[in-house]
Write a protein that holds these residues in place. Structure first.
Motif, PDB file in Angstrom:
ATOM      1  N   GLN A 341       0.835  -1.199   0.000  1.00  0.00           N
ATOM      2  CA  GLN A 341       0.000   0.000   0.000  1.00  0.00           C
ATOM      3  C   GLN A 341       0.876   1.258   0.000  1.00  0.00           C
ATOM      4  OE1 GLN A 341      -2.394   0.520   3.564  1.00  0.00           O
ATOM      5  NE2 GLN A 341      -4.107   1.263   2.330  1.00  0.00           N
ATOM      6  N   THR A 343       2.308   4.864   0.794  1.00  0.00           N
ATOM      7  CA  THR A 343       2.395   5.610   2.055  1.00  0.00           C
ATOM      8  C   THR A 343       2.737   7.078   1.852  1.00  0.00           C
ATOM      9  OG1 THR A 343       4.719   4.961   2.305  1.00  0.00           O
ATOM     10  CG2 THR A 343       3.049   3.540   3.344  1.00  0.00           C
ATOM     11  N   GLY A 354      -2.332   5.562   1.277  1.00  0.00           N
ATOM     12  CA  GLY A 354      -3.502   4.705   1.427  1.00  0.00           C
ATOM     13  C   GLY A 354      -3.933   3.995   0.165  1.00  0.00           C
ATOM     14  N   ARG A 404      -7.762  -7.581  12.071  1.00  0.00           N
ATOM     15  CA  ARG A 404      -6.978  -6.769  13.016  1.00  0.00           C
ATOM     16  C   ARG A 404      -5.571  -6.529  12.477  1.00  0.00           C
ATOM     17  NH1 ARG A 404      -9.668 -10.311  16.728  1.00  0.00           N
ATOM     18  NH2 ARG A 404     -11.275  -9.149  17.906  1.00  0.00           N
ATOM     19  N   GLU A 405      -4.991  -7.540  11.840  1.00  0.00           N
ATOM     20  CA  GLU A 405      -3.642  -7.402  11.289  1.00  0.00           C
ATOM     21  C   GLU A 405      -3.583  -6.304  10.232  1.00  0.00           C
ATOM     22  OE1 GLU A 405      -0.809  -9.900   8.196  1.00  0.00           O
ATOM     23  OE2 GLU A 405      -2.008 -11.043   9.635  1.00  0.00           O
ATOM     24  N   TRP A 407      -5.923  -3.937   9.774  1.00  0.00           N
ATOM     25  CA  TRP A 407      -6.826  -2.830  10.082  1.00  0.00           C
ATOM     26  C   TRP A 407      -6.210  -1.458   9.773  1.00  0.00           C
ATOM     27  CZ3 TRP A 407     -11.723  -2.188  10.349  1.00  0.00           C
ATOM     28  CH2 TRP A 407     -12.284  -1.055  10.955  1.00  0.00           C
ATOM     29  N   PRO A 408      -4.956  -1.198  10.133  1.00  0.00           N
ATOM     30  CA  PRO A 408      -4.396   0.125   9.757  1.00  0.00           C
ATOM     31  C   PRO A 408      -4.432   0.369   8.244  1.00  0.00           C
ATOM     32  CG  PRO A 408      -2.993  -0.990  11.351  1.00  0.00           C
ATOM     33  CD  PRO A 408      -3.995  -2.000  10.896  1.00  0.00           C
ATOM     34  N   HIS A 409      -4.305  -0.671   7.463  1.00  0.00           N
ATOM     35  CA  HIS A 409      -4.329  -0.532   6.008  1.00  0.00           C
ATOM     36  C   HIS A 409      -5.755  -0.287   5.498  1.00  0.00           C
ATOM     37  CE1 HIS A 409      -0.141  -1.862   5.943  1.00  0.00           C
ATOM     38  NE2 HIS A 409      -0.499  -2.779   6.815  1.00  0.00           N
ATOM     39  N   VAL A 411      -8.055   1.301   7.280  1.00  0.00           N
ATOM     40  CA  VAL A 411      -8.303   2.698   7.655  1.00  0.00           C
ATOM     41  C   VAL A 411      -7.587   3.640   6.689  1.00  0.00           C
ATOM     42  CG1 VAL A 411      -7.973   4.430   9.457  1.00  0.00           C
ATOM     43  CG2 VAL A 411      -8.701   2.114  10.075  1.00  0.00           C
ATOM     44  N   ALA A 412      -6.348   3.301   6.308  1.00  0.00           N
ATOM     45  CA  ALA A 412      -5.614   4.144   5.355  1.00  0.00           C
ATOM     46  C   ALA A 412      -6.304   4.157   3.994  1.00  0.00           C
ATOM     47  CB  ALA A 412      -4.179   3.635   5.218  1.00  0.00           C
ATOM     48  N   HIS A 488     -15.397  -0.740  17.321  1.00  0.00           N
ATOM     49  CA  HIS A 488     -15.214   0.684  17.017  1.00  0.00           C
ATOM     50  C   HIS A 488     -16.570   1.269  16.615  1.00  0.00           C
ATOM     51  CE1 HIS A 488     -11.023  -0.251  17.254  1.00  0.00           C
ATOM     52  NE2 HIS A 488     -11.002  -0.941  16.120  1.00  0.00           N
ATOM     53  N   GLU A 491     -16.752   4.809  14.593  1.00  0.00           N
ATOM     54  CA  GLU A 491     -16.371   4.675  13.182  1.00  0.00           C
ATOM     55  C   GLU A 491     -17.427   3.910  12.403  1.00  0.00           C
ATOM     56  OE1 GLU A 491     -14.435   4.143  15.716  1.00  0.00           O
ATOM     57  OE2 GLU A 491     -12.446   5.033  15.426  1.00  0.00           O
TER      58      GLU A 491
END
Length: 735
Positions: A341, A343, A354, A404-405, A407-409, A411-412, A488, A491
């Motif tokens: 992804q 950055t 993102g 969960r692993e 998840w930041p991606h 959200v991005a 969450h 969100e």
């Protein structure tokens, strides 16, 4: 960015990045023999040769470079007669059977044809081609002849093979025979990388090794000889000692073992219809061959020969089509794209924080940025599709650990949709390239002329495509469900509201009442492109339209102007730029139809769905090896004739192969409730050409079931029996 800013007219841009349709690249008409393993693939003619009789897109390729450009076998200086040529059902071995033509072996004696049997077998590893040539004398007298194998290299970049011209190239070294007998061809590219083709022969040939490798053959009646040729593709500094690669049989066993592992991870299908079984088996084997094992897991490369590399939308759509049968593939695709992804902002690569990958290349031209595709992000749909697949994967498997692993991606990716994907802040997803060399159109129909108004005028950027809005709405809604599952709540509510707002905006801006479908796109001034297209059918996949509008869209797609008998055209006949021989403006793409089929099922439109699936099925039966191509021409179906081939279509292509999975998922309505341990079949039906269907190894968590479905001719219903159950899982039929 407009055309003036890019400095290139549209037609020149198309010829720049599209595949040049020449005699050298038109592979579809003679159906070449192909093998793939990881970053390597080989394209050969039916004799097992490459460019033996002319310039074509054949050869051995590795990391987007052609390491062997010519391969030509001769018996007594003549091309043998072809007896048979086939790739094994599991796509691991190419076997070619040949014999000698009538040969004059002495002034007063001829060797009759069919005396010598020559068998070529090839197996491909990653950067490794093994060939075994067996020669047997079936005559009644001693035989003296010669086998020769001509080999050449050009180290052409795949984009050169596609038709791209270069003003400069690197330096080729003279071929060398090393002390251990290895024959080495080397090329130092302008990227300062040395690429080598290393050949090993057993036994050692005679003749000039750079041009003509010859083996004198002396055979008694019934006698035979075996010649083995090993080709290694190497890059970078040369090792002091090159380890011995796996032998032919060991290499083959390793490839088949990996295939067995993948087979155990996905569901298998067998039916009462042998032709359907052949289509399914070919598609499953093609997907297995195109799938590369990466650090992230299994990942499907797009297609051979032009797109044998990682693609964003192709892999994501392939995974969506296969998800009910093969969630492990989706897992690998999600983890792979999370890793790559974007950055940071990089206009030269159309990259923004993102954003999900469009395409990744590893050849010389990509390294030098002669093409922008080294790691390129110029697609508007990959990012929302990434979120859509994540949500669907979680609903299919209940695997929140993976969510969960990544998840930041996720959200991005949502951040990109909100900030960079919505260029003008109106809530819609638009694209406008930043790279001067990038793609003008950045949806799945990425030809230069694929987005236009009813009068044929090309749409100006920024462009909002209808299917991308559907993906975006599904991404927000799916992310809302994921956020709720992870606790969450804020969100979840916010993202669900955004999905509702986008749906309302689309219904207002895109619906064209007189066409009974959505506009293809909105241009930069928010004017709708009032064109009947298959793009609108993707909105059915995500559930964006109301039931009434969904029914009208499906009816429009199944009119003779859109449905040619084999499938739904990309653009309806009668539209200004309609051309059944065009790449995106009138052709038929199997994956496009597969997604529309899933959408029709979502709305319970079984009548239209059965017609569509019958067309797709008939297409598979009409093409060579039951292998659906990337696309075919959209001419109307004629009795006794098959679909018209598109000359430079990829064969095989991952998302075309995955269409059989989408077709089955659509007709059976397979869905999953992992939290309840239930597999559901929602309003299943079997078409008239499928009386009985058995699904084996259908997985939900650690549990699996085998089920049998039977068609009832009396009422058209389907009965289901559980044949075998392993673990805690229930099966339900929803009528």
């Amino acid at each position: 960015m407009d055309d003036e800013g890019a400095g290139l007219p549209r037609a020149e841009e198309e010829s720049g990045w599209s595949v040049a349709a020449t005699a050298a690249t038109a592979l579809a008409l003679y159906r070449p023999r192909t093998l793939k393993n990881g970053p390597s693939f080989v394209v050969l003619d039916h004799f097992g040769d490459a460019q033996a009789i002319g310039s074509t897109a054949e050869g051995l390729f590795h990391d987007d470079t052609r390491f062997v450009s010519r391969l030509s076998l001769r018996v007594a200086g003549m091309r043998p007669l072809l007896l048979s040529s086939a790739v094994s059902a599991d796509n691991t071995v190419l076997t070619v059977n040949m014999t000698n033509p009538d040969l004059a072996v002495a002034p007063d004696r001829k060797l009759p044809r069919d005396t010598i049997h020559v068998e070529r077998q090839m197996v491909l590893g990653a950067g490794l081609l093994r060939e075994r040539i067996s020669v047997r004398n079936f005559g009644d007298a001693h035989l003296s002849t010669e086998i020769s194998l001509s080999i050449a290299t050009d180290f052409a970049d795949i984009f050169e093979v596609r038709g791209q011209k270069r003003t400069r190239r690197g330096e080729r070294r003279a071929p060398e025979v090393r002390p251990n007998g290895d024959l080495v061809f080397a090329y130092r590219g302008l990227d300062e990388v040395e690429r080598r083709t290393r050949l090993r022969f057993d036994p050692t040939p005679q003749g000039s090794p750079a041009r003509d490798n010859r083996w004198p053959v002396e055979l008694e009646p019934g006698g035979y000889v075996v010649i083995e040729v090993t080709t290694l593709c190497e890059s970078g500094p040369e090792a002091a000692e090159v380890p011995a690669p796996p032998a032919f049989d060991a290499l083959l066993a390793g490839i088949r073992n990996w295939g067995d592992v993948r087979e155990r991870q996905r569901a298998g299908v067998i039916s009462s219809n042998q032709a359907f079984n052949d289509w399914f088996a070919r598609s499953a084997s093609d997907l297995a061959m195109l799938t590369t094992e990466t650090e992230a897991g299994p990942f499907p490369y797009a297609g051979i020969p032009w797109f044998s590399c990682p693609f964003g939308r192709d892999s994501l759509i392939t995974a969506i089509q296969c998800l009910w049968a093969d969630p492990e593939l989706a897992r690998g695709v999600l983890r792979y794209h999370a890793k790559l992804q974007a950055t940071e902002l990089d206009p030269a690569r159309d990259a923004e924080p993102g954003k999900i990958l469009h395409e990744s290349r590893s050849g010389e031209m990509a390294a030098l940025r002669e093409v922008p595709f080294g790691r390129y992000y110029g697609s508007v749909d990959s990012t929302p599709l990434f979120v859509v697949l994540a949500a669907q994967y979680a609903e299919r498997t209940g695997d929140l650990a993976l969510i969960r692993e990544i998840w930041p991606h996720i959200v991005a990716a949502l951040g990109w949709i909100e900030r960079h994907g919505d260029i003008d802040g109106d809530g819609l997803l638009e694209y406008d390239r930043q790279s001067l060399n990038g793609l003008v159109n950045q949806g799945w129909k990425d030809s230069w002329d694929s987005v236009f108004h009813a009068d044929g005028k090309l749409a100006d950027a920024p462009i909002a495509l209808i299917e991308v809005q559907a993906y975006g709405e599904a991404a927000w809604r799916g992310a809302g469900r994921l956020a709720k599952a992870l606790g969450h709540e804020d969100e979840s509510a916010l993202w669900t509201d955004r999905a509702d707002a986008l749906r309302a905006r689309v219904e207002e801006a895109f619906w064209v009442e007189e066409l009974s479908t959505y506009a293809l796109a909105l241009d930069g001034e928010k004017r709708p492109c009032r064109v009947r297209s298959s793009n609108a059918g993707h909105a059915l996949l995500t559930g964006l339209p109301s039931p009434d509008r969904a029914r009208r869209i499906a009816q429009t797609l199944m009119t003779p102007e859109s449905f040619c008998g084999w499938g739904i055209r990309t653009i309806a006949e009668g539209e200004s730029r309609y051309n059944p021989m065009s790449y995106h403006n009138g052709s038929v793409w199997p994956h496009d139809n597969g997604l529309i089929a899933l959408g029709m099922k979502r709305y319970g439109l079984n009548a239209q769905l059965e017609r569509l699936l019958t067309g797709i099925y008939d297409s598979a039966l009409a093409v060579d090896m039951y292998r659906l191509p990337e696309l075919f021409c959209g001419f109307p179906r004629r009795h006794g004739e098959g679909p018209t081939a598109y000359p430079v279509a990829c064969l095989p292509q991952a998302w075309a192969a995955a269409t059989v999975y989408a077709s089955l998922g659509a007709m059976l309505g397979v869905s999953f409730r992992p939290e309840e341990g239930v597999i559901r079949f929602v309003r299943p039906f079997l078409p008239s050409w499928l009386e009985e269907l058995r699904i084996e190894n259908l997985r939900l968590g650690a549990a699996t079931v085998d089920v049998r479905l039977r068609r009832h001719d009396t009422d058209g219903g389907v009965s289901l029996n559980v044949l075998r159950r392993r673990g805690q899982v229930e099966v339900a039929v929803i009528t």
